[in-house]
Scaffold this motif. Structure first.
Motif, PDB file in Angstrom:
ATOM      1  N   PHE A 193       0.865  -1.180   0.000  1.00 41.66           N
ATOM      2  CA  PHE A 193       0.000   0.000   0.000  1.00 41.66           C
ATOM      3  C   PHE A 193       0.905   1.234   0.000  1.00 41.66           C
ATOM      4  CE2 PHE A 193      -2.743  -3.306   1.379  1.00 41.66           C
ATOM      5  CZ  PHE A 193      -4.035  -2.924   1.084  1.00 41.66           C
ATOM      6  N   ILE A 194       0.679   2.123  -0.935  1.00 40.36           N
ATOM      7  CA  ILE A 194       1.578   3.272  -1.077  1.00 40.36           C
ATOM      8  C   ILE A 194       1.433   4.257   0.083  1.00 40.36           C
ATOM      9  CG2 ILE A 194       1.646   3.153  -3.596  1.00 40.36           C
ATOM     10  CD1 ILE A 194      -0.347   5.588  -3.552  1.00 40.36           C
ATOM     11  N   HIS A 195       2.510   4.980   0.334  1.00 38.69           N
ATOM     12  CA  HIS A 195       2.471   6.175   1.166  1.00 38.69           C
ATOM     13  C   HIS A 195       2.471   7.339   0.174  1.00 38.69           C
ATOM     14  CE1 HIS A 195       3.470   9.372   3.881  1.00 38.69           C
ATOM     15  NE2 HIS A 195       3.595   8.564   4.910  1.00 38.69           N
ATOM     16  N   LEU A 200      -5.921   4.818  -3.921  1.00 44.54           N
ATOM     17  CA  LEU A 200      -5.014   4.709  -2.782  1.00 44.54           C
ATOM     18  C   LEU A 200      -4.903   3.275  -2.272  1.00 44.54           C
ATOM     19  CD1 LEU A 200      -6.079   7.953  -0.883  1.00 44.54           C
ATOM     20  CD2 LEU A 200      -3.962   7.579  -2.161  1.00 44.54           C
ATOM     21  N   CYS A 201      -5.986   2.505  -2.401  1.00 42.78           N
ATOM     22  CA  CYS A 201      -5.970   1.107  -1.958  1.00 42.78           C
ATOM     23  C   CYS A 201      -5.245   0.193  -2.940  1.00 42.78           C
ATOM     24  CB  CYS A 201      -7.395   0.597  -1.755  1.00 42.78           C
ATOM     25  SG  CYS A 201      -8.162   1.145  -0.218  1.00 42.78           S
ATOM     26  N   LEU A 202      -5.362   0.483  -4.220  1.00 44.84           N
ATOM     27  CA  LEU A 202      -4.902  -0.459  -5.240  1.00 44.84           C
ATOM     28  C   LEU A 202      -3.586  -0.084  -5.918  1.00 44.84           C
ATOM     29  CD1 LEU A 202      -8.333  -1.232  -6.955  1.00 44.84           C
ATOM     30  CD2 LEU A 202      -7.150  -2.573  -5.204  1.00 44.84           C
ATOM     31  N   ALA A 203      -3.154   1.164  -5.793  1.00 43.86           N
ATOM     32  CA  ALA A 203      -1.961   1.608  -6.523  1.00 43.86           C
ATOM     33  C   ALA A 203      -0.740   0.778  -6.168  1.00 43.86           C
ATOM     34  CB  ALA A 203      -1.700   3.084  -6.245  1.00 43.86           C
ATOM     35  N   GLY A 204      -0.550   0.494  -4.888  1.00 42.64           N
ATOM     36  CA  GLY A 204       0.613  -0.279  -4.473  1.00 42.64           C
ATOM     37  C   GLY A 204       0.585  -1.703  -5.002  1.00 42.64           C
ATOM     38  N   PRO A 238      -1.474  14.264  -5.442  1.00 40.59           N
ATOM     39  CA  PRO A 238      -2.723  14.983  -5.742  1.00 40.59           C
ATOM     40  C   PRO A 238      -3.975  14.163  -5.441  1.00 40.59           C
ATOM     41  CG  PRO A 238      -1.144  15.280  -7.521  1.00 40.59           C
ATOM     42  CD  PRO A 238      -0.574  14.239  -6.618  1.00 40.59           C
ATOM     43  N   VAL A 239      -3.923  12.855  -5.663  1.00 41.74           N
ATOM     44  CA  VAL A 239      -5.075  12.005  -5.350  1.00 41.74           C
ATOM     45  C   VAL A 239      -5.337  12.009  -3.848  1.00 41.74           C
ATOM     46  CG1 VAL A 239      -5.922   9.633  -5.314  1.00 41.74           C
ATOM     47  CG2 VAL A 239      -4.879  10.539  -7.386  1.00 41.74           C
ATOM     48  N   TRP A 286     -18.730  10.308  -4.794  1.00 47.39           N
ATOM     49  CA  TRP A 286     -18.064   9.750  -5.973  1.00 47.39           C
ATOM     50  C   TRP A 286     -16.563  10.018  -5.910  1.00 47.39           C
ATOM     51  CZ3 TRP A 286     -20.256   6.285  -8.915  1.00 47.39           C
ATOM     52  CH2 TRP A 286     -21.654   6.258  -8.999  1.00 47.39           C
ATOM     53  N   GLY A 287     -16.210  11.212  -5.474  1.00 47.50           N
ATOM     54  CA  GLY A 287     -14.792  11.534  -5.331  1.00 47.50           C
ATOM     55  C   GLY A 287     -14.111  10.638  -4.320  1.00 47.50           C
ATOM     56  N   LEU A 288     -14.806  10.357  -3.216  1.00 47.70           N
ATOM     57  CA  LEU A 288     -14.251   9.461  -2.197  1.00 47.70           C
ATOM     58  C   LEU A 288     -14.037   8.057  -2.745  1.00 47.70           C
ATOM     59  CD1 LEU A 288     -16.195  10.385   1.074  1.00 47.70           C
ATOM     60  CD2 LEU A 288     -13.739  10.587   0.694  1.00 47.70           C
TER      61      LEU A 288
END
Length: 231
Positions: A167-169, A216-220, A182-183, A207-209
């Motif tokens: 999971f990214i920081h 944020l959950c999937l990028a890593g 920015p995200v 929708w933004g959330l």
């Protein structure tokens, strides 16, 4: 201001998170959920800026009397874990045994995760879900999915804390940081907006959330699937 005073000021900034957590808890006890989340969003902003400041002013060398890492962990457990778990239990989103199971899983799993020396990866990401229950529970308040869906999300994320899924920081993970930061800022904006309008289901903030939370959950995990190019 000399380097030592700058380092001390960073520690004192971090410590304000304890006050913000108390404000959030007082709102939670009175079941003022929107106000509670607004305080938690402010605490999240403080947590997002004190780390870069601590590294910039080298607090470990310039004011070693205070352990900034320990201070941060204490406050994070309050704002990331304890208060959101209390809100999830008392809000009525989960009832009966499901509520008990969820809060036990959240607080027990998270305190073990916080003590794990392997929680950070070499690229300053997190190994496993980083117990950001303040973000998860806020989204659950906004979307209000069914009880079984909420319970599944809680258990799945708790299990994920003890895996090697990345999971990214958003601030410290170099790869894709020009997009991730920015995200993350957009998530904070949408979170504040959603809480400000008392989680109105007609708000576009929801929708933004959803979109920012998915990133944020999937990028890593996607980064693990697509190795970075060398050179």
């Amino acid at each position: 201001m000399n380097a030592r005073l700058k380092a001390l000021s960073v520690h004192l900034l971090t410590a304000t998170g304890a006050v913000l957590s108390m404000f959030a808890m007082l709102a939670a006890v009175e079941e003022k959920w929107s106000l509670m989340f607004l305080w938690l969003v402010v605490a999240l902003v403080v947590d997002g800026i004190d780390g870069p400041l601590a590294r910039r002013y080298d607090v470990k060398s310039n004011w070693p009397t205070y352990d900034g890492v320990l201070l941060d962990l204490i406050i994070d457990f309050l704002t990331y874990v304890f208060i959101p778990a209390f809100a999830l239990f008392k809000s009525g989103l989960l009832t009966g045994w499901s509520g008990w199971l969820a809060i036990i899983a959240i607080v027990y799993g998270s305190v073990i995760y916080f003590a794990d020396t392997r929680m950070k990866t070499k690229d300053n990401s997190f190994a496993g879900f980083p117990a950001c229950w303040n973000m998860v529970v806020l989204v659950l308040f906004a979307l209000k999915p069914g009880e079984w869906t909420i319970l599944f999300i809680v258990i799945a994320l708790t299990v994920t804390m003890f895996t090697k899924l990345k999971f990214i920081h958003p601030v410290r993970t170099d790869r894709w940081r020009t997009l991730s930061l920015p995200v993350a800022l957009a998530w904070v904006f949408f979170a504040g907006w959603a809480a400000w309008v008392d989680f109105d289901p007609q708000s576009w903030a929801h929708w933004g959330l959803v979109l920012t939370s998915l990133y944020l959950c999937l990028a890593g995990i996607v980064q693990q699937m697509i190795p970075a190019r060398q050179g």
